[in-house]
Design an enzyme around this catalytic site. Structure first.
Site, mmCIF file in Angstrom:
data_model
loop_
_atom_site.group_PDB
_atom_site.id
_atom_site.type_symbol
_atom_site.label_atom_id
_atom_site.label_comp_id
_atom_site.label_asym_id
_atom_site.label_seq_id
_atom_site.Cartn_x
_atom_site.Cartn_y
_atom_site.Cartn_z
ATOM 1 N N SER A 42 -18.309 -5.531 -7.383
ATOM 2 C CA SER A 42 -18.117 -4.446 -6.415
ATOM 3 C C SER A 42 -17.213 -4.823 -5.251
ATOM 4 O O SER A 42 -16.717 -3.941 -4.554
ATOM 5 C CB SER A 42 -19.470 -3.973 -5.876
ATOM 6 O OG SER A 42 -20.204 -5.056 -5.338
ATOM 7 N N ASP A 324 -22.270 -1.308 4.090
ATOM 8 C CA ASP A 324 -23.633 -1.028 3.637
ATOM 9 C C ASP A 324 -24.423 -2.327 3.715
ATOM 10 O O ASP A 324 -24.043 -3.222 4.477
ATOM 11 C CB ASP A 324 -23.639 -0.393 2.240
ATOM 12 C CG ASP A 324 -23.016 -1.280 1.168
ATOM 13 O OD1 ASP A 324 -22.858 -2.502 1.405
ATOM 14 O OD2 ASP A 324 -22.689 -0.763 0.082
ATOM 15 N N HIS A 327 -21.847 -4.962 1.329
ATOM 16 C CA HIS A 327 -20.391 -5.027 1.238
ATOM 17 C C HIS A 327 -19.719 -4.988 2.604
ATOM 18 O O HIS A 327 -20.135 -4.232 3.485
ATOM 19 C CB HIS A 327 -19.884 -3.857 0.392
ATOM 20 C CG HIS A 327 -20.505 -3.807 -0.966
ATOM 21 N ND1 HIS A 327 -21.569 -2.982 -1.261
ATOM 22 C CD2 HIS A 327 -20.236 -4.511 -2.087
ATOM 23 C CE1 HIS A 327 -21.920 -3.168 -2.532
ATOM 24 N NE2 HIS A 327 -21.132 -4.090 -3.047
#
Length: 360
Positions: A42, A324, A327
């Protein structure tokens, strides 16, 4: 998963200057390499998870709130680190995700990264579908075949691919979404951290060999950051707001073994290949940069730590390390990218002359 900063850094106003210089996402001149292929999780995903049955997707607001086209599947408010590196390399456009390559110029490269993916196939499975490193390489072979068709044969394709850059940034989920989740995975009952990490490195070694077999010669391998210092780690396993030492220790073990693997490959392929290791735990953010919020997320989050849909994020995003609970913000991604790029290219001068802006 957080990447820590690896060099001495610019002050915050210069961060904003650099970001504004690249706001159009276009540069002038020829790229420093003809193509860029991206493998990872991610931290690098640009939309490969959008249509997968998974909770690990970011194609909704407030993700992408500062990206020129809005939400794309990037797990941050704007660009991720490899987006900035792509621009530093001189590419006109960002590298498209594999999922959206039907009308793309694949000769410029492809992004295969997938949120929640790991080196191990099962990592991240509790969140749903994802594309592990092994299957990212399967997708790359599909692209190699398409490039061979474009260029008139496999030999010509391999000659072309020899000149490309291969960026590999993966491994954090093998801890965050595997080893340190004993309620879902038995790995911590089977292996010590040292043993488990060695299984990851052994698997990664095989995947890098497979990548070499289909033309890869220039590689950047990124270590994992201090995973014990994410807001999620601190809130669930930290003591008095501190980082989780066991998780950070695992990151250091992984990075040490990855550096050794890079050295082995450089020795083995000294005649025709280059492997560069980027240490993601070598430094920390300078407080004078303005990153004043280090252990809380900028966006309101749902139970799994990702941004809750359509919620309003913090207004002072350049002061937050995390967007978040896992990240980094775009602001941190820029510094990570500069550090990574400088590590492999000390003469870096784009988009502004970094040398006279860096602290002495």
């Amino acid at each position: 998963m957080a990447c820590e900063i690896t060099k001495k850094w610019l002050v915050l106003p210069l961060l904003l200057l650099a970001a504004n210089c690249m706001q159009s996402y276009r540069v002038h001149g020829e790229p420093k390499v003809p193509c860029l292929f991206i493998f990872g999780d991610s931290l690098s995903d640009s939309g490969n998870n959008n249509n997968l049955p998974t909770a690990a997707k970011a194609n909704y607001k407030p993700y992408g709130i500062d990206f020129i086209t809005g939400p794309t599947g990037r797990f941050t408010n704007g660009r991720n680190a490899i987006d900035f590196i792509t621009q530093f390399l001189g590419f006109e456009d960002l590298i498209p995700p594999f999922a959206n390559t039907s009308d793309s110029d694949i000769l410029k490269g492809v992004n295969y990264a997938s949120g929640s993916a790991g080196i191990r196939v099962e990592s991240g499975m509790q969140l749903g579908a994802r594309i592990s490193l092994e299957f990212q390489l399967v997708n790359h072979r599909i692209i190699v075949s398409r490039i061979a068709a474009k260029l008139g044969g496999l030999d010509k394709a391999l000659q072309y691919l020899n000149k490309c850059l291969y960026y590999v940034n993966i491994g954090g989920n093998d801890y965050i979404n595997n080893y340190f989740l004993p309620q879902f995975y038995p790995t911590s009952l089977i292996y010590t951290v040292e043993q488990y990490t060695q299984t990851l490195i052994n698997s990664l070694s095989l995947q890098l060999q497979a990548l070499h077999d289909v033309g890869a010669r220039k590689h950047v391998l990124v270590g994992i950051g201090f995973i014990g210092c994410t807001p999620r780690a601190i809130s669930t396993n930290g003591v008095n707001g501190s980082c989780v030492p066991e998780q950070n220790a695992a990151a250091l073990i992984f990075n040490g073994k990855l550096k050794s693997l890079v050295d082995q490959f450089n020795s083995k392929y000294s005649a025709d290949s280059k492997f560069i290791f980027i240490n993601s735990t070598a430094g920390t953010l300078d407080p004078s940069l303005g990153f004043t919020v280090t252990s809380a997320s900028c966006c309101p989050t749902r139970a799994d730590g990702q941004c809750a849909p359509n919620q309003t994020p913090c207004q002072n995003r350049n002061q937050y390390v995390f967007y978040d609970q896992f990240h980094p913000t775009e602001a941190v991604n820029l510094f990570t990218a500069i550090g990574s790029y400088n590590a492999s290219n000390p003469a870096f001068t784009y988009p502004v002359d970094i040398k006279h802006l860096v602290r002495s």
